[in-house]
Scaffold this active site. Structure first.
Site, PDB file in Angstrom:
ATOM      1  N   ASP A  16       0.846  -1.157   0.039  1.00 41.39           N
ATOM      2  CA  ASP A  16       0.079  -0.007  -0.170  1.00 41.39           C
ATOM      3  C   ASP A  16       0.932   1.217  -0.016  1.00 41.39           C
ATOM      4  O   ASP A  16       2.068   1.163   0.485  1.00 41.39           O
ATOM      5  CB  ASP A  16      -0.988  -0.092   1.138  1.00 41.39           C
ATOM      6  CG  ASP A  16      -1.938   1.207   1.132  1.00 41.39           C
ATOM      7  OD1 ASP A  16      -2.462   1.315   0.075  1.00 41.39           O
ATOM      8  OD2 ASP A  16      -2.690   1.192   2.191  1.00 41.39           O
ATOM      9  N   HIS A  33       1.514   3.412  -9.250  1.00 38.79           N
ATOM     10  CA  HIS A  33       1.735   1.891  -9.300  1.00 38.79           C
ATOM     11  C   HIS A  33       2.725   1.378 -10.291  1.00 38.79           C
ATOM     12  O   HIS A  33       3.175   0.361 -10.184  1.00 38.79           O
ATOM     13  CB  HIS A  33       0.244   1.437 -10.160  1.00 38.79           C
ATOM     14  CG  HIS A  33      -0.984   1.931  -9.177  1.00 38.79           C
ATOM     15  ND1 HIS A  33      -0.935   1.455  -7.910  1.00 38.79           N
ATOM     16  CD2 HIS A  33      -2.065   2.501  -9.624  1.00 38.79           C
ATOM     17  CE1 HIS A  33      -2.178   1.862  -7.270  1.00 38.79           C
ATOM     18  NE2 HIS A  33      -2.746   2.611  -8.327  1.00 38.79           N
ATOM     19  N   LEU A 127      10.075 -20.461  -4.861  1.00 42.48           N
ATOM     20  CA  LEU A 127       9.172 -19.510  -4.152  1.00 42.48           C
ATOM     21  C   LEU A 127       8.009 -19.945  -4.795  1.00 42.48           C
ATOM     22  O   LEU A 127       7.808 -19.941  -6.133  1.00 42.48           O
ATOM     23  CB  LEU A 127       9.529 -18.229  -4.194  1.00 42.48           C
ATOM     24  CG  LEU A 127       8.860 -17.119  -3.600  1.00 42.48           C
ATOM     25  CD1 LEU A 127       8.709 -17.043  -2.002  1.00 42.48           C
ATOM     26  CD2 LEU A 127       9.188 -15.772  -3.823  1.00 42.48           C
TER      27      LEU A 127
HETATM   28  C1  IPE Z   1      -5.527  -2.540  -0.137  1.00 47.79           C
HETATM   29  O1  IPE Z   1      -5.193  -1.305   0.019  1.00 47.79           O
HETATM   30  C2  IPE Z   1      -5.799  -3.208  -1.628  1.00 47.79           C
HETATM   31  C3  IPE Z   1      -4.302  -3.372  -2.037  1.00 47.79           C
HETATM   32  C4  IPE Z   1      -3.119  -2.947  -1.618  1.00 47.79           C
HETATM   33  C5  IPE Z   1      -4.395  -3.840  -3.467  1.00 47.79           C
HETATM   34  P1  IPE Z   1      -6.445  -0.006  -0.279  1.00 47.79           P
HETATM   35  O2  IPE Z   1      -5.692   1.008  -0.448  1.00 47.79           O
HETATM   36  O3  IPE Z   1      -7.271  -0.224  -1.460  1.00 47.79           O
HETATM   37  O4  IPE Z   1      -7.425  -0.137   1.011  1.00 47.79           O
HETATM   38  P2  IPE Z   1      -8.130   0.747   1.915  1.00 47.79           P
HETATM   39  O5  IPE Z   1      -9.082   1.450   1.095  1.00 47.79           O
HETATM   40  O6  IPE Z   1      -6.942   1.927   2.370  1.00 47.79           O
HETATM   41  O7  IPE Z   1      -8.642   0.151   3.117  1.00 47.79           O
HETATM   42  C1  IPE Z   2      -1.816   0.065  -3.273  1.00 50.71           C
HETATM   43  O1  IPE Z   2      -1.523   1.603  -3.201  1.00 50.71           O
HETATM   44  C2  IPE Z   2      -1.863  -0.557  -4.439  1.00 50.71           C
HETATM   45  C3  IPE Z   2      -3.252  -0.588  -4.910  1.00 50.71           C
HETATM   46  C4  IPE Z   2      -4.467  -0.535  -4.340  1.00 50.71           C
HETATM   47  C5  IPE Z   2      -3.405  -1.202  -6.284  1.00 50.71           C
HETATM   48  P1  IPE Z   2      -2.690   2.636  -3.142  1.00 50.71           P
HETATM   49  O2  IPE Z   2      -2.935   3.003  -4.540  1.00 50.71           O
HETATM   50  O3  IPE Z   2      -3.869   2.040  -2.422  1.00 50.71           O
HETATM   51  O4  IPE Z   2      -2.093   3.797  -2.663  1.00 50.71           O
HETATM   52  P2  IPE Z   2      -2.537   4.832  -1.460  1.00 50.71           P
HETATM   53  O5  IPE Z   2      -2.887   4.098  -0.491  1.00 50.71           O
HETATM   54  O6  IPE Z   2      -3.714   5.558  -2.167  1.00 50.71           O
HETATM   55  O7  IPE Z   2      -1.301   5.929  -1.233  1.00 50.71           O
HETATM   56 MG    MG Z   3      -4.170   2.401  -0.368  1.00 48.85          MG
END
Ligand code: IPE
Ligand code: IPE
Ligand code: MG
Length: 224
Positions: A16, A33, A127
């Site tokens: 995240d 991303h 892995l």
């Molecule tokens: C969870 O992260 C999903 C992924 C990392 C792929 P999100 O950023 O979507 O989750 P919330 O919205 O902060 O709970």
């Molecule tokens: C996690 O990064 C990856 C996905 C959810 C695909 P985020 O896109 O949720 O990044 P933040 O949390 O908004 O910084």
């Molecule tokens: Mg996120």
């Protein structure tokens, strides 16, 4: 069987912080991303070096469909490209790759890229890398209930030993709810694109100090 080794047999990562990483640089979120995908490669290789057996990464949640289309489309295209461009090095390194989550909502070229990668890497033993894409733990568990008509089916993985979430949030966001029953939890503030093998080593070193009791009494106290 849950592992009692000092290295997690099954490491799960909620990667995240990609969006915030991009926003901090004044760039569109999808560029975060791209940076996040770049950060994954050395972590996968490091897991092989450290003797982790299984690595399950949350690449896209089912709730992520509710993001702006431009971000979702960029993410899906990126995942497809990664599957294709990383295939050779993953196979060479003995990494078996499989995907969990719904496939029926993914674009056809992406579904093909996933199954090509799964097929080509099936013999990998160094892995087992699982990509959770369009994944929802609740939906996966609903598949086990006879009265529901969940399209996802039931995917119960081996128990998670260590769940790591980068990006500062302290929640599971519908990831591996069942499998994390006795997982050790590590929440760190580093945004995923900045996460490095050295940072993973710190998390693994901390894991090695945890006293995992699984509801029993730890070996050192049993005598008293
Ligand atoms: C969870 O992260 C999903 C992924 C990392 C792929 P999100 O950023 O979507 O989750 P919330 O919205 O902060 O709970
Ligand atoms: C996690 O990064 C990856 C996905 C959810 C695909 P985020 O896109 O949720 O990044 P933040 O949390 O908004 O910084
Ligand atoms: Mg996120």
């Amino acid at each position: 069987m849950q592992s009692t080794s000092s290295v997690p047999a099954h490491l799960a990562i909620i990667l995240d912080g990609n969006g915030r990483w991009a926003e901090q640089r004044g760039r569109p979120r999808w560029m975060g991303h791209v940076a996040g995908a770049r950060a994954l490669k050395p972590i996968v290789e490091h897991c092989v070096t450290r003797g982790v057996d299984q690595l399950t990464v949350y690449a896209m949640s089912s709730d992520n469909w509710s993001r702006p289309a431009v971000e979702v489309n960029a993410l899906l295209e990126l995942l497809e490209t990664q599957c294709r461009t990383r295939l050779h090095s993953l196979v060479t390194n003995g990494v078996r790759v499989s995907a969990i989550g719904r496939r029926d909502r993914l674009p056809l070229p992406m579904r093909r890229a996933l199954s090509d990668l799964e097929r080509a890497s099936a013999a990998g033993r160094a892995l087992h890398l699982r990509l959770a894409i369009d994944y929802s733990s609740r939906a996966s568990m609903q598949g086990a209930l006879p009265i529901t008509s969940a399209t996802q089916g039931t995917t119960i993985l081996p128990p998670v030993d260590l769940l790591l979430r980068t990006g500062g949030e302290r929640r599971l966001s519908d990831f591996l709810l069942w499998e994390c029953a006795y997982a050790e939890l590590a929440f760190i503030d580093t945004l995923w694109p900045d996460f490095s093998p050295a940072a993973l080593d710190s998390v693994l070193a901390d894991f090695a100090t945890r006293d995992r009791r699984f509801g029993a009494v730890s070996a050192t106290r049993r005598a008293s």
